[in-house]
Design a protein around this motif. Structure first.
Motif, PDB file in Angstrom:
ATOM      1  N   ASP A 556     152.578  38.989  43.706  1.00 40.68           N
ATOM      2  CA  ASP A 556     151.719  39.150  42.530  1.00 40.68           C
ATOM      3  C   ASP A 556     151.417  40.621  42.279  1.00 40.68           C
ATOM      4  OD1 ASP A 556     150.071  39.825  44.619  1.00 40.68           O
ATOM      5  OD2 ASP A 556     148.576  38.270  44.248  1.00 40.68           O
ATOM      6  N   ASP A 557     152.339  41.494  42.696  1.00 42.23           N
ATOM      7  CA  ASP A 557     152.087  42.934  42.768  1.00 42.23           C
ATOM      8  C   ASP A 557     152.718  43.743  41.645  1.00 42.23           C
ATOM      9  OD1 ASP A 557     153.409  42.180  45.879  1.00 42.23           O
ATOM     10  OD2 ASP A 557     151.253  42.454  45.611  1.00 42.23           O
ATOM     11  N   TRP A 558     153.365  43.114  40.664  1.00 40.37           N
ATOM     12  CA  TRP A 558     154.322  43.809  39.817  1.00 40.37           C
ATOM     13  C   TRP A 558     153.712  44.248  38.494  1.00 40.37           C
ATOM     14  CZ3 TRP A 558     158.332  45.210  42.517  1.00 40.37           C
ATOM     15  CH2 TRP A 558     158.661  44.457  43.655  1.00 40.37           C
ATOM     16  N   ALA A 559     153.967  45.529  38.136  1.00 39.74           N
ATOM     17  CA  ALA A 559     153.409  46.105  36.916  1.00 39.74           C
ATOM     18  C   ALA A 559     154.365  47.164  36.379  1.00 39.74           C
ATOM     19  CB  ALA A 559     152.046  46.726  37.197  1.00 39.74           C
ATOM     20  N   LEU A 560     154.190  47.528  35.114  1.00 42.12           N
ATOM     21  CA  LEU A 560     154.915  48.668  34.577  1.00 42.12           C
ATOM     22  C   LEU A 560     154.515  49.921  35.363  1.00 42.12           C
ATOM     23  CD1 LEU A 560     154.528  48.057  30.730  1.00 42.12           C
ATOM     24  CD2 LEU A 560     156.526  47.566  32.150  1.00 42.12           C
ATOM     25  N   PRO A 561     155.410  50.881  35.550  1.00 43.24           N
ATOM     26  CA  PRO A 561     155.070  52.069  36.348  1.00 43.24           C
ATOM     27  C   PRO A 561     153.819  52.792  35.873  1.00 43.24           C
ATOM     28  CG  PRO A 561     157.438  51.957  36.061  1.00 43.24           C
ATOM     29  CD  PRO A 561     156.864  50.858  35.211  1.00 43.24           C
ATOM     30  N   THR A 562     153.654  52.970  34.560  1.00 42.15           N
ATOM     31  CA  THR A 562     152.461  53.673  34.086  1.00 42.15           C
ATOM     32  C   THR A 562     151.202  52.847  34.282  1.00 42.15           C
ATOM     33  OG1 THR A 562     152.920  52.872  31.843  1.00 42.15           O
ATOM     34  CG2 THR A 562     153.706  55.084  32.404  1.00 42.15           C
ATOM     35  N   VAL A 563     151.328  51.529  34.220  1.00 41.02           N
ATOM     36  CA  VAL A 563     150.174  50.670  34.488  1.00 41.02           C
ATOM     37  C   VAL A 563     149.797  50.770  35.963  1.00 41.02           C
ATOM     38  CG1 VAL A 563     149.352  48.280  34.527  1.00 41.02           C
ATOM     39  CG2 VAL A 563     150.681  49.123  32.570  1.00 41.02           C
ATOM     40  N   ARG A 564     150.799  50.752  36.852  1.00 41.95           N
ATOM     41  CA  ARG A 564     150.489  50.903  38.276  1.00 41.95           C
ATOM     42  C   ARG A 564     149.797  52.232  38.548  1.00 41.95           C
ATOM     43  NH1 ARG A 564     154.981  51.539  42.978  1.00 41.95           N
ATOM     44  NH2 ARG A 564     155.286  53.502  41.854  1.00 41.95           N
ATOM     45  N   ALA A 565     150.291  53.316  37.945  1.00 41.50           N
ATOM     46  CA  ALA A 565     149.676  54.624  38.161  1.00 41.50           C
ATOM     47  C   ALA A 565     148.230  54.632  37.678  1.00 41.50           C
ATOM     48  CB  ALA A 565     150.489  55.698  37.448  1.00 41.50           C
ATOM     49  N   PHE A 566     147.986  53.988  36.550  1.00 44.96           N
ATOM     50  CA  PHE A 566     146.628  53.904  36.021  1.00 44.96           C
ATOM     51  C   PHE A 566     145.726  53.128  36.969  1.00 44.96           C
ATOM     52  CE2 PHE A 566     143.511  51.513  33.456  1.00 44.96           C
ATOM     53  CZ  PHE A 566     142.766  52.575  32.967  1.00 44.96           C
ATOM     54  N   ILE A 567     146.205  51.994  37.459  1.00 47.80           N
ATOM     55  CA  ILE A 567     145.416  51.169  38.377  1.00 47.80           C
ATOM     56  C   ILE A 567     145.152  51.916  39.684  1.00 47.80           C
ATOM     57  CG2 ILE A 567     145.463  49.057  39.777  1.00 47.80           C
ATOM     58  CD1 ILE A 567     144.867  48.569  36.817  1.00 47.80           C
ATOM     59  N   ASP A 568     146.162  52.663  40.156  1.00 48.15           N
ATOM     60  CA  ASP A 568     145.989  53.440  41.394  1.00 48.15           C
ATOM     61  C   ASP A 568     144.789  54.369  41.302  1.00 48.15           C
ATOM     62  OD1 ASP A 568     147.920  52.545  43.177  1.00 48.15           O
ATOM     63  OD2 ASP A 568     149.489  53.833  42.355  1.00 48.15           O
ATOM     64  N   GLY A 569     144.542  54.903  40.116  1.00 46.32           N
ATOM     65  CA  GLY A 569     143.457  55.864  39.969  1.00 46.32           C
ATOM     66  C   GLY A 569     142.167  55.272  39.450  1.00 46.32           C
ATOM     67  N   ALA A 570     142.115  53.954  39.332  1.00 48.54           N
ATOM     68  CA  ALA A 570     140.960  53.321  38.687  1.00 48.54           C
ATOM     69  C   ALA A 570     139.951  52.739  39.668  1.00 48.54           C
ATOM     70  CB  ALA A 570     141.437  52.224  37.736  1.00 48.54           C
ATOM     71  N   GLY A 571     140.222  52.825  40.979  1.00 51.90           N
ATOM     72  CA  GLY A 571     139.296  52.233  41.935  1.00 51.90           C
ATOM     73  C   GLY A 571     139.329  50.721  41.880  1.00 51.90           C
ATOM     74  N   GLN A 572     138.230  50.054  42.161  1.00 45.69           N
ATOM     75  CA  GLN A 572     138.074  48.603  42.120  1.00 45.69           C
ATOM     76  C   GLN A 572     138.867  47.924  43.250  1.00 45.69           C
ATOM     77  OE1 GLN A 572     135.860  48.100  39.711  1.00 45.69           O
ATOM     78  NE2 GLN A 572     136.242  50.150  38.931  1.00 45.69           N
ATOM     79  N   THR A 573     138.705  46.623  43.299  1.00 44.64           N
ATOM     80  CA  THR A 573     139.491  45.749  44.171  1.00 44.64           C
ATOM     81  C   THR A 573     140.338  44.872  43.263  1.00 44.64           C
ATOM     82  OG1 THR A 573     137.778  45.734  45.869  1.00 44.64           O
ATOM     83  CG2 THR A 573     139.393  43.955  45.943  1.00 44.64           C
ATOM     84  N   TRP A 574     141.623  44.693  43.624  1.00 41.98           N
ATOM     85  CA  TRP A 574     142.560  44.083  42.694  1.00 41.98           C
ATOM     86  C   TRP A 574     143.151  42.795  43.226  1.00 41.98           C
ATOM     87  CZ3 TRP A 574     142.034  46.018  38.118  1.00 41.98           C
ATOM     88  CH2 TRP A 574     141.582  47.330  37.990  1.00 41.98           C
ATOM     89  N   GLY A 575     143.394  41.869  42.295  1.00 38.40           N
ATOM     90  CA  GLY A 575     144.029  40.602  42.632  1.00 38.40           C
ATOM     91  C   GLY A 575     145.433  40.537  42.074  1.00 38.40           C
ATOM     92  N   ASP A 576     145.659  39.675  41.082  1.00 36.07           N
ATOM     93  CA  ASP A 576     147.002  39.448  40.550  1.00 36.07           C
ATOM     94  C   ASP A 576     147.367  40.441  39.454  1.00 36.07           C
ATOM     95  OD1 ASP A 576     147.235  37.320  42.241  1.00 36.07           O
ATOM     96  OD2 ASP A 576     147.083  35.763  40.706  1.00 36.07           O
ATOM     97  N   PHE A 577     148.637  40.846  39.486  1.00 37.05           N
ATOM     98  CA  PHE A 577     149.260  41.576  38.377  1.00 37.05           C
ATOM     99  C   PHE A 577     150.276  40.611  37.744  1.00 37.05           C
ATOM    100  CE2 PHE A 577     147.643  44.691  41.365  1.00 37.05           C
ATOM    101  CZ  PHE A 577     146.991  45.586  40.527  1.00 37.05           C
ATOM    102  N   SER A 578     151.575  40.888  37.846  1.00 38.98           N
ATOM    103  CA  SER A 578     152.610  39.944  37.421  1.00 38.98           C
ATOM    104  C   SER A 578     153.423  39.527  38.635  1.00 38.98           C
ATOM    105  CB  SER A 578     153.533  40.584  36.370  1.00 38.98           C
ATOM    106  OG  SER A 578     152.858  40.802  35.152  1.00 38.98           O
ATOM    107  N   ASN A 579     154.162  38.408  38.503  1.00 41.72           N
ATOM    108  CA  ASN A 579     155.006  37.971  39.601  1.00 41.72           C
ATOM    109  C   ASN A 579     156.383  38.624  39.491  1.00 41.72           C
ATOM    110  OD1 ASN A 579     156.064  36.535  37.467  1.00 41.72           O
ATOM    111  ND2 ASN A 579     156.137  34.582  38.524  1.00 41.72           N
TER     112      ASN A 579
END
Length: 674
Positions: A556-579
């Motif tokens: 459940d870890d899959w995202a567009l590269p720019t979305v992943r980079a954004f999430i990396d810098g956004a803090g929080q605790t994360w659950g599902d992205f895409s399969n």
């Protein structure tokens, strides 16, 4: 009739921890009306999004339309129960249009479109080989930035037509007419009438020179700048990446960059050069072209042209500019009356398609021919667009007559739906393999066998190879037999790509991965088939996660590269992205395209004024990078009161961004603008 109301939301008791919940979105699906992502839209013309259900909530807080990441004023929209219209249309250029709305049941309606909008008219004149106008010719203008976007016309009795609504970009204009006649010509919106002179297949040459061992003999080269050079399979010599993008566009800079792509082969190659290539170069502004016509013997199933495109515009720093040089490779047959035309431009290919010196990998154009024998014509063209500086070339490795061919391939994701995304990072799911489903047919001589079939994932100079799944090998890697074909006709696991190797593709930039299948027979003959492209997804590897990792669907870890980079810098605790490979992902209704992220922070489950303040702070910090936030809350609650009448730092109303969507009592959901 309105679509059926959705089932009641089954909320999970909030507790204090995050959890997965069933997610619901509206049954209403938005489609473009009066416009197309594959065509051109008139500047200033109203653009309508029509819903499949007449259930739109038409309040100010419900409907937001984004244009290139920025919200359009609500006053610029006209709403009905099943339409959203941008009344004043859009200005000329490329527009990423995104809809974020609610239906009357409180469920989300999300949609994304890319539109090319223009206000230019380009006239066309089609002539035959003798200069007479051709009525009924089919003409297509392909946008150089994206050849999937085009306009078509049929010429009138004077051989004329015109393309309206074109934006200020460059185009490859292609004409076809009866008798398998063909012409191509580059143009911009300021070049005046595009004149295309149709040529037939012509008489075949008696010279056997599809491998260039006899120089250019048997090729119609005219005055075009053409040369025969030693073959270089990898990156050509003399290439260095530009250190200053968009440097001076001068004769001196152009001469240096062009010399790099036309320089000599690496030392030692010439001495062994039993393998030669043909190079067709630009010479000033405009198109250069050459051709060859030859007979094909009986038993041949297809003719292929293996080629690459090289442009000094890339190392010169001009990618993305109007200096959008392009190439075209066309193959036509006489008896089978078939034709294939493969062309693209620097911008259309995307920067990831090139190495640092401006060279693409090798590609193939393939045309089925009459197995009883045929006559084939190959046309090559390369063009310097917008000026005569910074040269380009198309290089042909070989023209081959194939008895082995991949006649059909269709790749699908792990849900057996069309493969639109590919998971391209290292991972441990499915034994460390990214799975690709699909169907395939390979044809070959009955007295030969298929010995190898691989999937190649290509990005620029990087090629990653996947192998056949064990279950399908017996049906494919075997003798061709009397029917001369081996095939898989039902969608199933077809290829497995080692995830550790996929980590070699660019993990930071959004982009398309080129997919192709390569076959090898017992005689050593090879065949290649373009299998399309897939949008790249990369894996989020942060430790700040909750819940399980859904290994049964490839994680459940899959995202567009720019979305992943954004999430990396956004803090929080994360659950599902895409399969894996995107697509449907239960229990979610969204999470299909690499832009969705479920998250949680301490205190979220209270969904009170403090929760609202935290989300508002996040939105003010990140702006329109976050398109929507899904939260489940009750009307009149402390949370609802806290977001009412709040204007975010980017000017949006908080209630237009924070959506009351069922299934988000124990976690929030972000839709991220990529």
């Amino acid at each position: 009739m309105p679509c059926a109301a959705p089932p009641p939301v089954q909320e999970i008791p909030p507790g204090t921890e995050p959890a997965e919940e069933p997610e619901y979105v509206s049954e209403a699906v938005a489609v473009l009306e009066g416009a197309s992502e594959n065509g051109f839209t008139a500047a200033g013309a109203p653009i309508t999004l029509r819903l499949s259900c007449p259930t739109l909530d038409q309040t100010t807080e419900s409907v937001v339309v984004y244009d290139n990441g920025l919200p359009l004023p609500f006053s610029s929209l006209a709403l009905t129960a099943d339409t959203i219209t941008v009344t004043g249309g859009l200005g000329a250029g490329r527009h990423e249009l995104a809809l974020s709305a609610l239906d009357v049941h409180g469920y989300a309606i999300e949609a994304d479109f890319v539109l090319w909008v223009g206000n230019h008219m380009v006239p066309v004149l089609v002539l035959d080989a003798n200069g007479a106008p051709v009525e009924g010719a089919s003409v297509v203008a392909k946008l150089s930035d994206d050849p999937d976007v085009s306009a078509t016309l049929v010429t009138d009795a004077a051989g004329r037509g015109a393309f309206p609504n074109l934006p200020n970009r460059s185009y490859n204009v292609i004409a076809n007419a009866a008798g398998n006649r063909f012409a191509t010509q580059p143009t911009s919106v300021f070049d005046g009438t595009v004149v295309l002179r149709l040529l037939g297949i012509g008489a075949p040459s008696a010279v056997d020179n599809n491998d260039f061992s006899q120089g250019t003999a048997g090729w119609e080269t005219g005055t075009a700048p053409v040369s025969v050079i030693p073959h270089v399979e990898g990156s050509p010599s003399g290439f260095t990446a530009a250190t200053q993008p968009n440097g001076a566009r001068t004769e001196e800079a152009s001469a240096q960059a062009t010399a790099a792509i036309t320089g000599s082969a690496p030392a030692g190659l010439s001495a062994e050069a039993a393998d030669f290539d043909l190079a067709l170069d630009t010479a000033g502004e405009g198109q250069q072209s050459i051709s060859r016509t030859f007979d094909v013997e009986a038993g041949v199933k297809s003719v292929t042209v293996r080629y690459r495109f090289i442009t000094s515009e890339v190392p010169g720093g001009w990618f993305g500019s109007e200096f959008n040089d392009f190439y075209n490779v066309a193959v036509r047959s006489s008896q089978a009356s078939g034709a294939v035309s493969n062309g693209n431009s620097m911008n259309g290919l995307g920067l990831a398609a090139f190495d640092g010196g401006g060279a693409t990998g090798w590609s193939e154009s393939e045309l089925p021919v009459d197995p009883q024998g045929d006559t084939v014509r190959v046309d090559l063209a390369v063009a310097n667009v917008a000026d005569g500086l910074f040269g380009s070339r198309v290089v042909v490795d070989v023209v081959e007559e194939k008895k082995l061919t991949i006649s059909q391939v269709q790749l699908r994701d792990i849900d057996n739906q069309a493969l639109q995304f590919l998971s391209a990072s290292d991972h441990a799911y499915f034994g460390g393999q990214t799975r690709v489903h699909g169907t395939i047919t390979v044809q070959g001589p009955k007295d030969e066998s298929l010995t190898e079939l691989v999937l190649e994932v290509v990005e620029g100079g990087t090629t990653v190879r996947g192998t056949l799944a064990a279950a399908v090998r017996p049906a494919l890697v075997t003798a061709f037999g009397d029917d001369e074909e081996n095939k898989i006709t039902t969608n199933q696991l077809l290829f497995e790509v080692p995830a550790g190797l996929l980590d070699a593709v660019d993990q930071a930039a959004n982009g398309q991965l080129t997919l192709r299948v390569r076959a090898t027979s017992s005689s050593g003959e090879t065949a290649e088939k373009d299998a399309g492209t897939a949008t790249k997804l990369v894996r989020f590897t942060g430790a700040n996660r909750y819940g399980g990792r859904d290994g049964a669907v490839g994680g459940d870890d899959w995202a567009l590269p720019t979305v992943r980079a954004f999430i990396d810098g956004a803090g929080q605790t994360w659950g599902d992205f895409s399969n894996m490979n995107g697509g449907p992902f239960a229990p979610h209704a969204s999470h299909r395209v690499g832009t969705s992220a479920d998250g949680w922070f301490t205190g979220y489950n209270n969904r009170d004024a403090t929760t609202a303040a935290t989300i508002i702070d996040q939105l003010n910090a990140h702006g329109t990078d976050i398109r929507s936030v899904y939260v489940t809350f009750a009307a009149g609650s402390a949370f609802a009161q806290a977001i009412a009448n709040v204007t975010l730092a980017d000017g949006r109303a908080a209630t237009a961004v924070i959506r009351n969507i069922g299934g988000h009592t124990t976690h929030f959901h972000w839709e991220v603008n990529p």
